[in-house]
Motif scaffolding. Structure first.
Motif, short mmCIF file in Angstrom:
data_model
loop_
_atom_site.label_atom_id
_atom_site.label_comp_id
_atom_site.label_asym_id
_atom_site.label_seq_id
_atom_site.Cartn_x
_atom_site.Cartn_y
_atom_site.Cartn_z
N PRO A 149 12.28 -15.05 -36.47
CA PRO A 149 11.32 -15.58 -36.78
C PRO A 149 11.02 -17.00 -35.95
N GLY A 150 12.18 -17.72 -35.47
CA GLY A 150 11.97 -18.97 -34.70
C GLY A 150 12.17 -18.45 -33.22
N GLY A 151 12.16 -17.44 -32.61
CA GLY A 151 12.33 -16.66 -31.35
C GLY A 151 13.52 -16.05 -31.15
N GLY A 152 13.42 -15.12 -30.17
CA GLY A 152 14.62 -14.24 -29.78
C GLY A 152 14.88 -13.08 -30.63
N TRP A 153 15.81 -12.67 -30.52
CA TRP A 153 15.93 -11.07 -31.01
C TRP A 153 17.34 -11.17 -32.03
N ARG A 154 17.06 -10.13 -32.99
CA ARG A 154 18.21 -10.10 -33.87
C ARG A 154 18.50 -8.69 -33.95
N VAL A 155 19.97 -8.32 -34.00
CA VAL A 155 20.20 -6.75 -34.46
C VAL A 155 21.38 -6.94 -35.45
N LYS A 156 21.20 -6.36 -36.42
CA LYS A 156 22.24 -6.30 -37.67
C LYS A 156 22.35 -4.91 -38.00
N ALA A 157 23.84 -4.41 -38.24
CA ALA A 157 24.12 -3.22 -38.55
C ALA A 157 25.21 -3.48 -39.66
N VAL A 158 25.11 -2.47 -40.53
CA VAL A 158 26.16 -2.53 -41.73
C VAL A 158 26.79 -0.97 -41.75
#
Length: 398
Positions: free
Chosen positions: A378-387
């Motif tokens: 939401p604030g900019g950038g990129w997110r990758v999350k793995a479980v």
């Protein structure tokens, strides 16, 4: 005889027919010889083709038996009371026909055929034998022969059905084996292709960024350019080592030196972070929990997911971006999260979300029974999350 059934059946017809022909030549009178020979033809010739068309052959033999009922003449006028024969060798063809019907056509058709044989036998006893002693003796002989032929037909038919079922199962097993082999080859090719993509994409991205930096710093800061060239050299050597190992797997070189090189796991993440920092992307790495006893597949997947996510950050986040990597191990799962604060244009982000790297990360997580989410923050950038789950079945990928 099994390879050439017509030859075997011809031999059976010959063994039964030779005594019959000798009787026709010596004992049967000239007036009855034509009917005797015609009956012999109907009884014996179909034996040769009984396996090719068993139902037709058996009923032709039955027709010969009924013809014999109306044309039979005792040998040289002899009847039972004077020692004449009441049956002839060719009559054994009726028993062979009953066996054939049960073994090759089926029990139901065999039962119908047995009913016709019973009718013919009763008529034979009534119209031809007549004497009580002759009826008893011939009836016992005929019933014994027919019962034996039925039992043999049941046995051989059951054996043929069993062999056919075994052969069918063997064909199914061969088909399943071939399909499993094809699936295994396809899965292995997919796994190796995913490994190649991760290795080449990361190495080439780092080398391109460092080469660009070296080109800019060559005139103004030779020491920085030298450091960038050194990073390019180290990254290239590591990529070559990984490529040799993977190509060794493709060639089947199980005993090669490259095959004995251990695959990266969570213990290799600090070194990966240093390489990415050297490539120009500041990385903050935090790891919590017991990460030393992870299954090989889980450890490799964690490393590759972090590697691919950081590679995408290098390519898309921009020059002033930074990244954070968090790896948390709980009792039954491990959580991996990679964030960057780069700007990345919508066009670049769209290309990233549809690229092979993100597909490969999702496949790795899916194979282990886990999940992966990736998208803009939401604030900019990129997110990758793995479980990823940590259990007995989680190490298959290694």
């Amino acid at each position: 005889m099994r390879a050439h059934p017509v030859f075997g059946d011809s031999l059976i017809a010959g063994i039964i027919g030779m005594p019959d022909l000798l009787m026709a030549a010596k004992a049967v009178g000239p007036g009855s010889r034509a009917a005797f020979l015609l009956t012999a033809v109907l009884l014996l010739v179909p034996l040769v083709f009984r396996r090719a068309n068993p139902k037709l052959a058996c009923y032709v033999i039955l027709a010969g038996g009924f013809l014999q009922l109306f044309t039979w003449v005792p040998f040289n006028g002899l009847d039972y009371t004077t020692g004449g024969l009441l049956v002839r060798p060719a009559d054994l063809a009726l028993g062979v026909a009953l066996y054939t019907m049960v073994a090759y056509v089926g029990r139901r058709q065999g039962a119908i055929y047995a009913v016709w044989l019973t009718v013919g036998t009763v008529c034979w006893e009534i119209f031809r034998v007549q004497q009580v002693v002759g009826v008893v003796s011939t009836l016992m002989l005929i019933v014994t022969i027919f019962a034996f032929c039925w039992a043999m037909g049941e046995f051989v038919g059951a054996r043929r059905a069993y062999n056919a079922e075994v052969m069918e199962r063997l064909k199914l097993l061969e088909t399943e084996r071939d399909q499993q082999a094809k699936i295994a080859v396809a899965e292995e090719r997919t796994r190796i292709a995913r490994e190649l993509h991760d290795v080449v994409a990361h190495a080439v991205s780092v080398m391109v960024v460092q080469a660009d930096g070296a080109g800019y710093a060559l005139q103004t800061d030779p020491q920085m350019a030298q450091l960038a060239l050194s990073t390019i050299s180290d990254t290239g050597r590591q990529a070559l080592t990984e490529l040799r190992r993977l190509l060794g797997l493709l060639r089947g070189e199980e005993n090669s030196e490259a095959e004995r090189v251990p695959q990266p796991d969570t213990g290799s993440l600090p070194k990966l972070a240093e390489q990415v920092r050297a490539a120009g992307l500041p990385v903050e790495l935090t790891m919590h929990g017991d990460l030393d006893d992870l299954p090989a597949g889980v450890g490799l997947s964690v490393y590759r997911i972090v590697q691919e996510a950081l590679t995408n950050s290098i390519k898309h986040a921009g020059g002033s971006a930074s990244a954070t990597v968090r790896v948390d191990r709980t009792e039954d799962q491990i959580e991996v999260e990679v964030n960057d604060d780069g700007f990345g244009t919508p066009r670049e982000l769209a290309g990233m979300s549809g690229g092979n790297g993100l597909i490969g990360m999702r496949e790795r997580a899916g194979v282990l029974g886990g999940s992966l989410d990736a998208g803009p923050r939401p604030g900019g950038g990129w997110r990758v999350k793995a479980v990823l789950p940590v259990g007995s079945g989680a190490g298959r990928l290694g």
